[in-house]
Scaffold this active site. Sequence first.
Site: not given
Length: 422
Positions: A106-107
């Site tokens: 994720a980011k």
Amino acid sequence: MANKKETMYDNVMKQYNKVADYMDLDPNIRKILAVTNNEIIIHFPVRMDNGDVEIFTGYRVQHNNALGPYKGGLRYHADVDVEAAKALAIWMTWKTSLAGLPYGGAKGGIQLDPRKYSITELERITRRFTYALGENIGAEHDIPAPDVNTNAQTMAWIADTYMSTKSPSERSKHQHVVTGKPVGSGGLEGRDRATGFGVYLTIRLYHESRGESLKGKTFIVQGFGNVGYWASKFLEADGAKLIAVQDAHATIHDEAGFSVEDLFEHSKPRKNSIAGFADDKEIDPKQFFGLECDILIPAALGNQITEENAADVKAPLIAEGANGPTTDAAEKILLENGVTIIPDILCNSGGVIGSYFEWLQNRNGELWQLDEIMIRLEKKLTGVFKKVENEVKERQTDWRTAAYVLAIYRIEMAYKQRGIFP
């Protein structure tokens, strides 16, 4: 009509499709990994110090969680948008898989220039963003960490805000909702240097595998934040010499070398800016990648080495301290010119491995000492490096392709063993 500028997302998808073809990835799994699971965009108001309200836009992109909870940083930068977050989330999936961690990718972040805000404003922005994310993050669901322009203090604010939404009896169970916290707030000793240490270690292992040491090697670094500083510090301690540094404000070069610690002491009160350190040694920024050196470390932002400047590179080795610093078109030129690239998903994976150690420490109620942590980190990174090196030799391919094959194969196996619901 002018050509559309290639984005980081364009770059990551070109890399993915090339390797998917190369390894003959199962077509159904290829479809799954080509898209993100969730893309969260939040607009939220925050009151500034002067009483005015400003609206901010925050992002959290969750790419894949086949191997475990989503994991990835939050960055505060004017260039943050959903496309950049998608690219960075996909790279995190490959990185955590390659490292053998029980995580997905994720980011995210907030679209702002943190230099324009006071510390009290940044705290309110961070806390409001955390509250707005709500259950989209969680210690067993999605675990943020520091990234560009965020740090241990940012993570402490997030953890405190998130835990305050839980009942008093439940709060202790949620401390590991983020990693990269201050040591006094459940953080891991040595987490600050983990990413830079990983960059250094992969460079050292690469040279050792060729019967060489780092003594006398020259290196140049783009970006002198946390990653650039620690990588430089470890390299200098092993006898290598820092001869050029570039950031958004200045580019300095001196064949006699710079003291890493002197440069750090100068940049620290200036928010990691090297401007003013050696005005008489400043050069044109466009000359940076073409400098003669043994090792080039891009440790700033993505898409820095492009088709336009790749042919200028003189360094025989590039160690990617940043995420996605080399475009696909640039890589083709570099490989044709005999340049070896240690890819980001291997080179800078020390940070996420350190985050995993912190997550485990919080989860199990343990407290690890710095020397123990660094031994574990070196052992883990060395094992991953050797796997990629063996894949390079067996397949007679480049390092990025080898790393991607190993990372994607692990996820492919997880899907094949578990099946696709329903």
